[in-house]
Enzyme design. Structure first.
Site, PDB file in Angstrom:
ATOM      1  N   CYS A 131       0.821  -1.214   0.000  1.00  0.00           N
ATOM      2  CA  CYS A 131       0.000   0.000   0.000  1.00  0.00           C
ATOM      3  C   CYS A 131       0.855   1.265   0.000  1.00  0.00           C
ATOM      4  O   CYS A 131       1.412   1.641   1.039  1.00  0.00           O
ATOM      5  CB  CYS A 131      -0.926  -0.019   1.214  1.00  0.00           C
ATOM      6  SG  CYS A 131      -1.950   1.457   1.319  1.00  0.00           S
ATOM      7  N   CYS A 134      -0.522   4.161   2.280  1.00  0.00           N
ATOM      8  CA  CYS A 134      -0.351   3.980   3.726  1.00  0.00           C
ATOM      9  C   CYS A 134       1.100   4.206   4.131  1.00  0.00           C
ATOM     10  O   CYS A 134       1.370   4.849   5.138  1.00  0.00           O
ATOM     11  CB  CYS A 134      -0.732   2.558   4.148  1.00  0.00           C
ATOM     12  SG  CYS A 134      -2.123   1.866   3.296  1.00  0.00           S
ATOM     13  N   ASP A 135       2.026   3.678   3.361  1.00  0.00           N
ATOM     14  CA  ASP A 135       3.410   3.625   3.835  1.00  0.00           C
ATOM     15  C   ASP A 135       4.377   4.562   3.122  1.00  0.00           C
ATOM     16  O   ASP A 135       5.512   4.741   3.589  1.00  0.00           O
ATOM     17  CB  ASP A 135       3.926   2.171   3.710  1.00  0.00           C
ATOM     18  CG  ASP A 135       3.111   1.226   4.587  1.00  0.00           C
ATOM     19  OD1 ASP A 135       2.622   1.699   5.629  1.00  0.00           O
ATOM     20  OD2 ASP A 135       2.957   0.059   4.232  1.00  0.00           O
TER      21      ASP A 135
END
Ligand SMILES: Cc1cc2nc3c(=O)[nH]c(=O)nc-3n(C[C@H](O)[C@H](O)[C@H](O)COP(=O)(O)OP(=O)(O)OC[C@H]3O[C@@H](n4cnc5c(N)ncnc54)[C@H](O)[C@@H]3O)c2cc1C
Length: 303
Positions: A131, A134-135
């Site tokens: 992701c 997200c990261d």
């Protein structure tokens, strides 16, 4: 006894919910996580009609949800474990109980595929990610690799290039499944380096990812890339394990439906990324969600 239970609140399930509510069906939506589905793994969407500048995925999903809320349909937090046919009705088993419904729409989508290589599991959350949204921010000024050649891989490579020092885009062929417009856009990003005809064979490090071993598929020569992150976008696996005993699914686990989204049992419909089809996108998931709700409505009228 409900008329309809919709399982999954991604784009397909949320659209099915809008249509079911407008048909005035006694319906519920079960979602095991939070609503929105996989598209929230991406920061923005540029190919959804009506938003010529693109739109943040959070905003798009909030709009879907608001439409469901306005129609008075609730999304319940339930992880569906099994569906059983009982005298023409369906028994939906979740962690918190059993629910009966005359019809069911399965909109459980898919999850990202793993590469299945050494180090992938060990370093997930320690540099390996599925992701970008997200990261990505964790990799400011770091070197990272992105694995894959479809739209998702290229979109995320561009997004990640906004944080990382260098993004190495590793793809097993020298042509891309991604759309031409996206390939051109990616080629224009100065800190994305293409490594084509190559696969990642190992992910190595001590506590966290430190390097990947790659193999050129033409020369069979192996080399190493030092990087702190590995983002993997190589396809999806359908979330259909809980229906494999009652529905026809293909060898990869995708539910087989007809054009009206009927699955292989009367009264069961499926839509979105959990079905076998050619286009796995938000727009097609929504279209199929609408069709599934329409088919469920017609089925219920005949009962
Ligand atoms: C990184 C990334 C980028 C993408 N970019 C784009 C893009 O730019 N444009 C585009 O059109 N598409 C894009 N996609 C694809 C798009 O996200 C999917 O096609 C779409 O989300 C499919 O919707 P869906 O509702 O079928 O499934 P999903 O979005 O997967 O939603 C399924 C929902 O069902 C829930 N669920 C699963 N199992 C159960 C269960 N047993 N019980 C209860 N709930 C359950 C899940 O938690 C999930 O919320 C992208 C996907 C990813 C991963």
């Amino acid at each position: 006894m409900d008329d309809l239970i919709i399982i999954g609140a991604g784009p397909a399930g949320l659209t099915a919910a809008i249509y079911a509510a407008r048909f005035k069906l006694k319906a519920r939506v079960f979602e095991k996580l939070s609503f929105g589905g996989q598209i929230l793994l991406s920061p923005s969407i540029e190919n959804y009609p009506g938003f010529p500048e693109g739109i943040s995925t959070f905003e798009l999903i909030e709009r879907f949800k608001k439409q469901v809320d306005n129609l008075g349909l609730e999304i319940e937090n339930q992880d569906v474990l099994k569906i059983e046919l009982e005298n023409k009705f369906y028994n939906i088993k979740t962690e918190s109980g059993n629910f009966q419904s005359k019809a069911v729409i399965i909109a459980t989508g898919a999850t990202p595929k793993r590469l299945g290589i050494k180090g992938e599991e060990e370093f997930t959350g320690k540099g390996v990610s599925y992701c970008g949204t997200c990261d990505g921010p964790l990799f400011k000024n770091k070197d990272i690799t992105v694995v894959g050649g479809g739209d998702r891989a290229l979109e995320d490579a561009i997004f990640l290039a906004g944080y990382a020092k260098t993004v190495y885009l590793i793809h097993r062929r020298n042509e891309f499944r991604a759309s031409g417009i996206l390939v051109d856009k990616t080629k224009g990003v100065p800190n994305i380096k293409f490594i084509l005809d190559a696969v990642v064979e190992e992910i190595n490090g001590d506590d966290r990812v430190e390097k990947v071993v790659i193999k050129n598929l033409k020369t069979v020569i192996k080399s190493e890339i030092y990087c702190q992150g590995v983002f993997i976008f190589v396809g999806i696996v359908p979330n259909t394990g809980f229906v494999k005993d009652i529905l026809k699914i293909d060898e990869a686990g995708f539910i087989i439906t007809d054009q009206q989204m009927h699955a292989s049992k009367e009264g069961v419909f499926a839509c979105g990324d959990c079905v076998r089809k050619s286009l796995y996108q938000v727009i097609s998931a929504c279209g199929e969600g609408a069709t599934a709700a329409d088919s469920a409505h017609k089925y219920l009228l005949k009962l």
